[in-house]
Write a protein that holds these residues in place. Sequence first.
Motif, mmCIF file in Angstrom:
data_model
loop_
_atom_site.group_PDB
_atom_site.id
_atom_site.type_symbol
_atom_site.label_atom_id
_atom_site.label_comp_id
_atom_site.label_asym_id
_atom_site.label_seq_id
_atom_site.Cartn_x
_atom_site.Cartn_y
_atom_site.Cartn_z
ATOM 1 N N ILE A 127 -31.544 -28.467 -36.093
ATOM 2 C CA ILE A 127 -30.622 -29.216 -36.955
ATOM 3 C C ILE A 127 -30.338 -28.331 -38.150
ATOM 4 N N ASP A 128 -29.066 -28.096 -38.431
ATOM 5 C CA ASP A 128 -28.647 -27.158 -39.474
ATOM 6 C C ASP A 128 -27.651 -27.797 -40.425
ATOM 7 N N CYS A 129 -27.696 -27.325 -41.651
ATOM 8 C CA CYS A 129 -26.682 -27.696 -42.640
ATOM 9 C C CYS A 129 -26.435 -26.491 -43.542
ATOM 10 N N ASN A 130 -25.167 -26.105 -43.668
ATOM 11 C CA ASN A 130 -24.763 -24.988 -44.527
ATOM 12 C C ASN A 130 -23.805 -25.529 -45.587
ATOM 13 N N PRO A 131 -24.340 -25.990 -46.724
ATOM 14 C CA PRO A 131 -23.514 -26.736 -47.686
ATOM 15 C C PRO A 131 -22.367 -25.961 -48.308
ATOM 16 N N HIS A 132 -22.393 -24.614 -48.242
ATOM 17 C CA HIS A 132 -21.311 -23.816 -48.830
ATOM 18 C C HIS A 132 -20.512 -23.066 -47.767
ATOM 19 N N ASP A 133 -20.614 -23.478 -46.515
ATOM 20 C CA ASP A 133 -19.876 -22.806 -45.441
ATOM 21 C C ASP A 133 -18.377 -23.052 -45.587
ATOM 22 N N PRO A 134 -17.540 -22.031 -45.289
ATOM 23 C CA PRO A 134 -16.089 -22.238 -45.357
ATOM 24 C C PRO A 134 -15.609 -23.353 -44.433
ATOM 25 N N ASP A 135 -16.318 -23.598 -43.329
ATOM 26 C CA ASP A 135 -15.956 -24.649 -42.393
ATOM 27 C C ASP A 135 -16.578 -25.963 -42.860
ATOM 28 N N PRO A 136 -15.779 -26.936 -43.281
ATOM 29 C CA PRO A 136 -16.356 -28.188 -43.812
ATOM 30 C C PRO A 136 -17.193 -28.945 -42.794
ATOM 31 N N ARG A 137 -16.981 -28.703 -41.499
ATOM 32 C CA ARG A 137 -17.773 -29.394 -40.479
ATOM 33 C C ARG A 137 -19.229 -28.961 -40.509
ATOM 34 N N LYS A 138 -19.515 -27.771 -41.068
ATOM 35 C CA LYS A 138 -20.879 -27.270 -41.118
ATOM 36 C C LYS A 138 -21.581 -27.618 -42.430
ATOM 37 N N ARG A 139 -20.878 -28.309 -43.315
ATOM 38 C CA ARG A 139 -21.463 -28.649 -44.612
ATOM 39 C C ARG A 139 -22.298 -29.921 -44.566
ATOM 40 N N ILE A 140 -22.305 -30.594 -43.428
ATOM 41 C CA ILE A 140 -23.184 -31.729 -43.206
ATOM 42 C C ILE A 140 -24.061 -31.395 -42.006
ATOM 43 N N PRO A 141 -25.213 -32.037 -41.854
ATOM 44 C CA PRO A 141 -26.124 -31.674 -40.754
ATOM 45 C C PRO A 141 -25.488 -31.802 -39.376
ATOM 46 N N VAL A 142 -25.708 -30.779 -38.550
ATOM 47 C CA VAL A 142 -25.263 -30.762 -37.164
ATOM 48 C C VAL A 142 -26.419 -30.262 -36.306
ATOM 49 N N ALA A 143 -26.354 -30.529 -35.008
ATOM 50 C CA ALA A 143 -27.347 -30.014 -34.071
ATOM 51 C C ALA A 143 -26.770 -28.817 -33.327
ATOM 52 N N ASN A 144 -27.564 -27.779 -33.153
ATOM 53 C CA ASN A 144 -27.164 -26.585 -32.410
ATOM 54 C C ASN A 144 -28.115 -26.389 -31.233
ATOM 55 N N LEU A 145 -27.560 -26.109 -30.065
ATOM 56 C CA LEU A 145 -28.361 -25.895 -28.858
ATOM 57 C C LEU A 145 -28.139 -24.487 -28.338
ATOM 58 N N GLN A 146 -29.245 -23.790 -28.037
ATOM 59 C CA GLN A 146 -29.182 -22.477 -27.385
ATOM 60 C C GLN A 146 -29.173 -22.704 -25.879
ATOM 61 N N LEU A 147 -28.073 -22.364 -25.216
ATOM 62 C CA LEU A 147 -27.914 -22.674 -23.799
ATOM 63 C C LEU A 147 -28.451 -21.600 -22.876
ATOM 64 N N ALA A 148 -28.933 -20.496 -23.411
ATOM 65 C CA ALA A 148 -29.451 -19.408 -22.589
ATOM 66 C C ALA A 148 -28.374 -18.885 -21.647
ATOM 67 N N GLU A 149 -27.197 -18.582 -22.199
ATOM 68 C CA GLU A 149 -26.101 -18.058 -21.384
ATOM 69 C C GLU A 149 -26.506 -16.747 -20.719
ATOM 70 N N GLY A 150 -26.101 -16.578 -19.466
ATOM 71 C CA GLY A 150 -26.429 -15.365 -18.740
ATOM 72 C C GLY A 150 -27.816 -15.365 -18.137
ATOM 73 N N ARG A 151 -28.506 -16.518 -18.202
ATOM 74 C CA ARG A 151 -29.830 -16.648 -17.628
ATOM 75 C C ARG A 151 -29.757 -17.565 -16.406
ATOM 76 N N TRP A 152 -30.547 -17.248 -15.409
ATOM 77 C CA TRP A 152 -30.500 -17.994 -14.156
ATOM 78 C C TRP A 152 -31.881 -18.446 -13.744
ATOM 79 N N ILE A 153 -31.959 -19.587 -13.090
ATOM 80 C CA ILE A 153 -33.172 -20.026 -12.416
ATOM 81 C C ILE A 153 -32.869 -19.935 -10.931
ATOM 82 N N LEU A 154 -33.472 -18.959 -10.262
ATOM 83 C CA LEU A 154 -33.057 -18.592 -8.907
ATOM 84 C C LEU A 154 -34.067 -19.017 -7.846
ATOM 85 N N GLY A 155 -33.569 -19.154 -6.627
ATOM 86 C CA GLY A 155 -34.427 -19.331 -5.461
ATOM 87 C C GLY A 155 -35.212 -20.617 -5.430
ATOM 88 N N LEU A 156 -34.664 -21.699 -5.929
ATOM 89 C CA LEU A 156 -35.398 -22.957 -5.995
ATOM 90 C C LEU A 156 -35.423 -23.652 -4.633
#
Length: 285
Positions: A216-245
Motif C-alpha cells: 500500500i503506497d501513498c505519494n502525497p507530492h506526486d504529479p499524478d493526483p491519483r497517487k496522492r492518496i493510498p493505493v495498492a500495488n501488485l508485483q505480477l512477476a511478468e516474464g515468469r512461468w510456472i511450468l510442467g504442472l
Amino acid sequence: MTALGPAALIHGFSVGAEEGCVPEARHKSSALVRGWNVPLSDEQVAEVELLSSEVITNALRYSEAACAVAVRWTGARVRVEVTDASPVRPKPRHGSVDAEGGRGLLLVDALAAGWGSTDDPAGKVVWFEVGAREQPPPWSTPGTWTITATDGTVNEGYLPDWAEDDPTEVDVPVDELPQRLALVNHRTFFEGPLMPVTAPDRWDGPRDEPVLEGSIDCNPHDPDPRKRIPVANLQLAEGRWILGLDPQQLAEVATKLREHADLLDQKIRPALIAARDDWTARHSR
C-alpha cells in the motif's frame, strides 16, 4: 509531536563498479554513523561497516555495475540501502557460499536487526538495519513528517501509522527540496504466495519465488493526483512461468491463489479502505 529520539538523518553516495571501491564505501557508511552521534554502541557501528561491505560487494559482483548507497537514521536504527542494476532479489542459501549473497547474506541474517529487498526501477534495493532488535514505531508515527531546508523552510505532512518509513530530514539544500518532496513515499508491504517460478532469461530451472506480492503506497507530492492518496500495488512477476504442472500441482497452485485472493479481499482491501478514509479525514480538516 513528541520525538522519541534524534531527528531522522540521511546521506546517499555512489560506489564505482570495481570491487576495489568497497573498502572506501564501507568506511564511509560507518563514518557517517559516527558523525551523527546516534545512540549505537561501537560494536553496532562496526556491524554497520561489516554488513555494508558484504551487501555492497554482492551488489557490484552480481550486477557488474556501479551501485548507490543510502545511509539513514530512523530514530531507532541505522538503515543502509544499496541499489544495484540486477533485478534478481537475493536469498540466504545455507550451506552454499557460491550462490548469490551466500556468505554475505548469512552474516546479514545473523547480525542485522532486520533486512530485506525490494524491486526498484533501477533493478533492486537490498537493505539492512542495525540497532534495537525490537523496532518501535517510527518516532513521529502517527503524526507528522518534516523536511527542513537549509534556509529554514519547513515542509510537513501527515505520517500515517501504517507507514514503514519516516521521511523526516534536516538541512536539505534548497535546490534539492522539490525532488525530496516528490520522493516522499508512505508504504507498507505485504507478501505473496511462493510458487515454483521459471525465468529462462535469468536462472535455470524452477525456484520458489513470491508472486502477487505488493504494497500500500501513498505519494502525497506526486504529479499524478491519483497517487496522492493510498493505493495498492501488485508485483505480477511478468516474464515468469510456472511450468510442467500435473493436475495435482495445478490444484495446489489454485489453492494458493484462492488463499491469496482471500488475503487481498479480507485483509489488504479493508486496510486500503481504512488508509484512504484516514487520509481523507486528515486532509479535510
